[in-house]
Design a protein around this motif. Sequence first.
Motif, short mmCIF file in Angstrom:
data_model
loop_
_atom_site.label_atom_id
_atom_site.label_comp_id
_atom_site.label_asym_id
_atom_site.label_seq_id
_atom_site.Cartn_x
_atom_site.Cartn_y
_atom_site.Cartn_z
N LEU A 82 12.05 5.20 5.87
CA LEU A 82 10.75 4.72 5.43
C LEU A 82 9.83 4.64 6.64
O LEU A 82 10.13 3.95 7.61
CB LEU A 82 10.87 3.34 4.78
CG LEU A 82 9.55 2.72 4.31
CD1 LEU A 82 8.98 3.51 3.14
CD2 LEU A 82 9.76 1.27 3.91
N LYS A 83 8.73 5.38 6.59
CA LYS A 83 7.77 5.37 7.69
C LYS A 83 6.53 4.61 7.25
O LYS A 83 6.05 4.78 6.14
CB LYS A 83 7.38 6.80 8.08
CG LYS A 83 8.50 7.60 8.67
CD LYS A 83 8.01 8.98 9.08
CE LYS A 83 9.10 9.79 9.74
NZ LYS A 83 8.60 11.11 10.17
N THR A 84 6.03 3.78 8.15
CA THR A 84 4.83 3.00 7.87
C THR A 84 3.74 3.42 8.84
O THR A 84 3.91 3.36 10.06
CB THR A 84 5.11 1.49 8.04
OG1 THR A 84 6.22 1.14 7.20
CG2 THR A 84 3.91 0.67 7.64
N TYR A 85 2.61 3.86 8.28
CA TYR A 85 1.46 4.28 9.07
C TYR A 85 0.32 3.30 8.81
O TYR A 85 0.13 2.85 7.67
CB TYR A 85 0.99 5.68 8.66
CG TYR A 85 1.98 6.78 8.92
CD1 TYR A 85 1.93 7.51 10.09
CD2 TYR A 85 2.95 7.11 7.98
CE1 TYR A 85 2.83 8.54 10.33
CE2 TYR A 85 3.85 8.13 8.21
CZ TYR A 85 3.78 8.85 9.39
OH TYR A 85 4.66 9.87 9.62
N LYS A 86 -0.46 3.00 9.87
CA LYS A 86 -1.62 2.13 9.69
C LYS A 86 -2.83 2.83 10.31
O LYS A 86 -2.85 3.16 11.49
CB LYS A 86 -1.42 0.77 10.36
CG LYS A 86 -2.60 -0.15 10.14
CD LYS A 86 -2.35 -1.54 10.70
CE LYS A 86 -3.55 -2.43 10.43
NZ LYS A 86 -3.34 -3.77 10.97
N GLU A 95 3.12 3.55 3.27
CA GLU A 95 4.56 3.61 3.45
C GLU A 95 5.08 4.81 2.68
O GLU A 95 4.78 4.98 1.51
CB GLU A 95 5.24 2.34 2.93
CG GLU A 95 4.87 1.11 3.71
CD GLU A 95 5.57 -0.13 3.18
OE1 GLU A 95 5.72 -1.07 3.97
OE2 GLU A 95 5.95 -0.16 2.00
N THR A 96 5.84 5.66 3.35
CA THR A 96 6.33 6.87 2.70
C THR A 96 7.69 7.27 3.24
O THR A 96 8.02 6.96 4.39
CB THR A 96 5.33 8.04 2.88
OG1 THR A 96 5.82 9.18 2.19
CG2 THR A 96 5.10 8.37 4.33
N ARG A 97 8.46 7.96 2.43
CA ARG A 97 9.76 8.49 2.85
C ARG A 97 9.68 10.00 3.05
O ARG A 97 10.66 10.63 3.39
CB ARG A 97 10.83 8.17 1.83
CG ARG A 97 11.14 6.70 1.76
CD ARG A 97 12.44 6.43 1.05
NE ARG A 97 12.69 5.01 0.92
CZ ARG A 97 13.31 4.27 1.84
NH1 ARG A 97 13.72 4.83 2.93
NH2 ARG A 97 13.49 2.99 1.64
N HIS A 101 3.00 12.65 1.00
CA HIS A 101 2.24 11.55 0.41
C HIS A 101 0.77 11.96 0.37
O HIS A 101 0.21 12.45 1.35
CB HIS A 101 2.45 10.29 1.25
CG HIS A 101 1.85 9.07 0.65
ND1 HIS A 101 0.52 8.76 0.76
CD2 HIS A 101 2.41 8.07 -0.07
CE1 HIS A 101 0.28 7.62 0.13
NE2 HIS A 101 1.42 7.18 -0.37
N LYS A 102 0.14 11.75 -0.77
CA LYS A 102 -1.25 12.19 -0.97
C LYS A 102 -2.20 11.59 0.06
O LYS A 102 -3.00 12.29 0.67
CB LYS A 102 -1.70 11.81 -2.39
CG LYS A 102 -3.05 12.33 -2.76
CD LYS A 102 -3.38 11.95 -4.20
CE LYS A 102 -4.73 12.47 -4.61
NZ LYS A 102 -5.04 12.10 -6.00
N GLY A 103 -2.10 10.29 0.27
CA GLY A 103 -2.98 9.62 1.24
C GLY A 103 -2.70 10.07 2.67
O GLY A 103 -3.63 10.30 3.46
N LEU A 104 -1.42 10.21 3.01
CA LEU A 104 -1.05 10.67 4.35
C LEU A 104 -1.54 12.09 4.59
O LEU A 104 -2.06 12.41 5.66
CB LEU A 104 0.47 10.59 4.52
CG LEU A 104 1.02 10.83 5.92
CD1 LEU A 104 0.49 9.79 6.89
CD2 LEU A 104 2.53 10.82 5.89
#
Length: 125
Positions: A82-86, A95-97, A101-104
């Motif tokens: 699980l990676k968390t980007y801010k 948060e994505t695995r 991920h659409k937002g990422l």
Amino acid sequence: MSLLNEYIQKEQQLKQLQEDLQRLEGDQRLKSELEFKAKLEALMNEFGKRPADVIALLDPTNDQRGTKASGSNNASRRKRRLKTYKNPNTGEIIETRGGNHKGLRSWKDEYGNETVESWLESMED
């Protein structure tokens, strides 16, 4: 198909299903199986057991977890981290695995891959 034709067709299907159900209800084998099921459920409730417990007791070689992945080589594949980007500009957290991920993906399109990867705050197993 008109509504009336559909109604007549459904009515015929219902009649056929009712006949099938009546035939099954008269079958002694079904009565015997229903009685067995009821007694088994009562026994499981009496001893606080689940169906999986009974299966494990009767067939210890049967691995319930392996049945989903049988036939595929993904049984040994482990879960992604699980990676968390801010985003420092907006304060938004993702948060994505996976990297799809659409937002990422939109952040990477807007700010660039290296910049977004520098926003990585944590990685968890």
